[in-house]
Scaffold this active site. Structure first.
Site, mmCIF file in Angstrom:
data_model
loop_
_atom_site.group_PDB
_atom_site.id
_atom_site.type_symbol
_atom_site.label_atom_id
_atom_site.label_comp_id
_atom_site.label_asym_id
_atom_site.label_seq_id
_atom_site.Cartn_x
_atom_site.Cartn_y
_atom_site.Cartn_z
ATOM 1 N N ASN A 52 0.846 -1.193 0.000
ATOM 2 C CA ASN A 52 0.000 0.000 0.000
ATOM 3 C C ASN A 52 0.883 1.244 0.000
ATOM 4 O O ASN A 52 2.111 1.151 0.049
ATOM 5 C CB ASN A 52 -0.973 -0.011 1.183
ATOM 6 C CG ASN A 52 -0.261 -0.069 2.517
ATOM 7 O OD1 ASN A 52 0.505 0.831 2.867
ATOM 8 N ND2 ASN A 52 -0.515 -1.125 3.287
ATOM 9 N N ALA A 88 0.500 1.721 11.832
ATOM 10 C CA ALA A 88 0.895 1.070 10.581
ATOM 11 C C ALA A 88 -0.326 0.778 9.711
ATOM 12 O O ALA A 88 -1.430 0.556 10.215
ATOM 13 C CB ALA A 88 1.643 -0.225 10.880
ATOM 14 N N ASP A 116 -4.582 -6.377 4.889
ATOM 15 C CA ASP A 116 -5.589 -7.322 5.394
ATOM 16 C C ASP A 116 -5.404 -8.721 4.822
ATOM 17 O O ASP A 116 -5.795 -9.712 5.449
ATOM 18 C CB ASP A 116 -6.993 -6.819 5.048
ATOM 19 C CG ASP A 116 -7.350 -5.546 5.787
ATOM 20 O OD1 ASP A 116 -6.939 -5.403 6.959
ATOM 21 O OD2 ASP A 116 -8.026 -4.686 5.199
ATOM 22 N N LYS A 154 9.746 -16.356 -10.509
ATOM 23 C CA LYS A 154 8.944 -15.274 -11.089
ATOM 24 C C LYS A 154 7.845 -15.854 -11.970
ATOM 25 O O LYS A 154 8.093 -16.690 -12.837
ATOM 26 C CB LYS A 154 9.844 -14.347 -11.914
ATOM 27 C CG LYS A 154 9.081 -13.209 -12.574
ATOM 28 C CD LYS A 154 10.002 -12.338 -13.421
ATOM 29 C CE LYS A 154 9.204 -11.260 -14.159
ATOM 30 N NZ LYS A 154 10.073 -10.432 -15.027
ATOM 31 N N PRO A 157 -3.226 -12.139 9.986
ATOM 32 C CA PRO A 157 -3.600 -12.078 11.404
ATOM 33 C C PRO A 157 -3.940 -10.655 11.823
ATOM 34 O O PRO A 157 -3.373 -9.689 11.305
ATOM 35 C CB PRO A 157 -2.343 -12.594 12.119
ATOM 36 C CG PRO A 157 -1.222 -12.372 11.149
ATOM 37 C CD PRO A 157 -1.826 -12.552 9.793
ATOM 38 N N ASP A 158 -4.862 -10.520 12.747
ATOM 39 C CA ASP A 158 -5.339 -9.224 13.230
ATOM 40 C C ASP A 158 -4.540 -8.843 14.474
ATOM 41 O O ASP A 158 -4.709 -9.451 15.543
ATOM 42 C CB ASP A 158 -6.830 -9.322 13.560
ATOM 43 C CG ASP A 158 -7.450 -7.983 13.929
ATOM 44 O OD1 ASP A 158 -6.718 -7.110 14.433
ATOM 45 O OD2 ASP A 158 -8.663 -7.817 13.740
ATOM 46 N N PHE A 184 -5.839 2.958 14.351
ATOM 47 C CA PHE A 184 -5.958 3.953 13.288
ATOM 48 C C PHE A 184 -6.955 3.429 12.254
ATOM 49 O O PHE A 184 -7.026 2.211 12.015
ATOM 50 C CB PHE A 184 -4.614 4.210 12.607
ATOM 51 C CG PHE A 184 -3.834 5.355 13.187
ATOM 52 C CD1 PHE A 184 -3.637 6.520 12.456
ATOM 53 C CD2 PHE A 184 -3.305 5.285 14.459
ATOM 54 C CE1 PHE A 184 -2.925 7.583 12.980
ATOM 55 C CE2 PHE A 184 -2.586 6.340 15.001
ATOM 56 C CZ PHE A 184 -2.399 7.496 14.256
ATOM 57 N N LYS A 192 -15.078 0.147 14.248
ATOM 58 C CA LYS A 192 -13.818 -0.539 14.544
ATOM 59 C C LYS A 192 -13.454 -0.406 16.015
ATOM 60 O O LYS A 192 -12.970 -1.354 16.638
ATOM 61 C CB LYS A 192 -12.696 0.029 13.669
ATOM 62 C CG LYS A 192 -11.361 -0.678 13.801
ATOM 63 C CD LYS A 192 -10.352 -0.115 12.794
ATOM 64 C CE LYS A 192 -9.004 -0.812 12.910
ATOM 65 N NZ LYS A 192 -8.015 -0.281 11.923
ATOM 66 N N LYS A 205 -13.354 -4.066 17.929
ATOM 67 C CA LYS A 205 -12.065 -4.590 18.344
ATOM 68 C C LYS A 205 -11.748 -4.305 19.811
ATOM 69 O O LYS A 205 -10.666 -4.654 20.290
ATOM 70 C CB LYS A 205 -10.956 -4.021 17.450
ATOM 71 C CG LYS A 205 -11.086 -4.469 15.999
ATOM 72 C CD LYS A 205 -9.818 -4.246 15.210
ATOM 73 C CE LYS A 205 -9.952 -4.815 13.804
ATOM 74 N NZ LYS A 205 -8.687 -4.739 13.030
#
Length: 401
Positions: A209, A275, A279, A289, A306-307, A324, A338, A342
């Protein structure tokens, strides 16, 4: 008093914001600091040396060629005397000269000759602040461990509105107080994660990302200034470590970040999850390749990562958890969901895309916690991080202390 007998050298460069530095001297002395002032020649066109002399109770130096002062190598004496050097305002010209290691006046010579931590408070027109040359010079200073205070965003003397306003004197004073270890997080162990994660597809390609890591690194630095012992878990970024870290751990994938955060958080009181963790990851990583086949599409099977926050929240005893949420729309709704889902203590939400968030020099945050919320206006990421850490400390003391 918080700054009793501390020796602070204030450098003042040319800019209309120099008038605020007069109040900074007074506020520093109110907390017991001994303040000496060095001005550039340009600064004297905005505020007189007599004003700073009256406020500091000390002679003000302007020229490197002061024969009386330099008979005893006065600039070296000043460089050794200072425990902290703060330049406020720091003009675009002064920032450029610092970045290029110049010593063509008393103030820049002192900065090169002193081992004291250096703080700069930029102040300039918003277009100047956004200019690539200024931003590259700021990046150079940050890499060398210079502490950047602000700038803030708002109305400017020139009539423009945007980033470039010098911080208020009370904010700069607090940063100096915090730098001596008297901050709101003094003695606490804090873990901060920052940057992106990369998930390998084959030895050449990966899924990632656009996170630059700048916000997370700024949060880690702000936590250090607040007196915390900070462990930074960093994804693949090219950023220098903030000065004063307890430890930096570099990782690449979400699984590696998960393991590193859980290990570092075992004895931590606070975890700030800045960070941008992926996901999903490819279910299988090719050994070689993957070659393009004409006319054929490529399908990747993705598996869930993993979360990290979920793993910590599930523990019977866990740190104060700050998440975040970077969203392109419905920011508040997704962040509050969230927060509840969580079991977080606080969440910092920001909108990304359209020049906001990733790869931008500034940002804005909406903070939510059970029973409360607060909006932090758009500002430079260093200043925004300082405000965020102050709120984290306040909420931690409210619910955990």
């Amino acid at each position: 008093m918080q700054l009793s007998n501390r020796r602070i050298l204030l450098g003042v460069s040319g800019g209309i914001a120099a008038y605020k530095s007069c109040e900074l001297v007074r506020r520093l002395r109110d907390l017991g600091a001994e303040v000496r002032v060095v001005m550039t020649e340009s600064a004297t066109h905005f505020v007189s040396a007599t004003t700073f002399q009256a406020l500091s109770g000390q002679a003000v130096r302007v020229s490197l060629w002061d024969e009386q002062a330099e008979m005893a190598m006065g600039h070296i004496e000043l460089a050794r005397w200072a425990e902290r050097i703060i330049i406020a305002p720091a003009s675009a010209d002064l920032i450029s000269r610092l970045a290029h290691g110049m010593a063509n006046d008393l103030l820049t010579t002192l900065c090169l000759a002193s081992g004291a931590p250096l703080f700069v408070a930029p102040a300039m027109n918003q277009q100047m602040w956004a200019h690539q040359a200024v931003q590259e010079n700021m990046d150079t200073l940050r890499r060398r461990g210079v502490h950047v205070l602000g700038p803030a965003s708002g109305d400017q003397a020139c009539g423009d509105i945007g980033s470039g306003r010098m911080l208020e004197p009370h904010e700069m004073r607090q940063a100096l107080v915090d730098s001596f270890g008297n901050g709101a997080l003094r003695g606490l162990k804090v873990v901060v994660s920052a940057g992106p994660t990369y998930e390998d597809i084959d030895p050449v390609r990966f899924i990632g990302n656009r996170s630059s890591g700048k916000m997370g690194f700024a949060v880690a630095e702000a936590a250090v200034h607040a007196g915390a012992q900070v462990t930074l878990i960093a994804g693949p970024v090219g950023l220098p470590s903030p000065a004063g870290l307890r430890q930096r751990v570099d990782v690449r994938s979400a699984a590696q970040m998960h393991a590193a955060v859980l290990a570092a958080s075992q004895d931590a009181q606070i975890y700030i999850a800045a960070a941008a963790v992926g996901d999903y990851r490819p279910a299988e990583v090719a050994d070689h390749k993957i070659k393009k086949q004409a006319g054929a599409d490529l399908t990747l099977q993705l598996a869930e990562n993993p979360d990290i926050l979920g793993s910590l929240s599930a523990q019977t005893v866990h740190p104060f958890l700050v998440g975040f949420a970077a969203e392109t729309h419905d920011v508040a709704a997704y962040a509050q969901d969230k927060l509840k889902r969580k079991g977080l203590d606080m969440i910092a939400a920001n909108q990304v895309g359209g020049g906001l968030g990733f790869e931008a020099a500034d940002n804005a945050l909406q903070l939510f916690w059970p029973g409360g919320s607060l909006s932090l206006a758009r500002a430079n990421k260093d200043e925004l991080a300082r405000q965020l850490v102050a709120q984290v400390a306040e909420r931690y003391q409210a619910v955990r202390a």
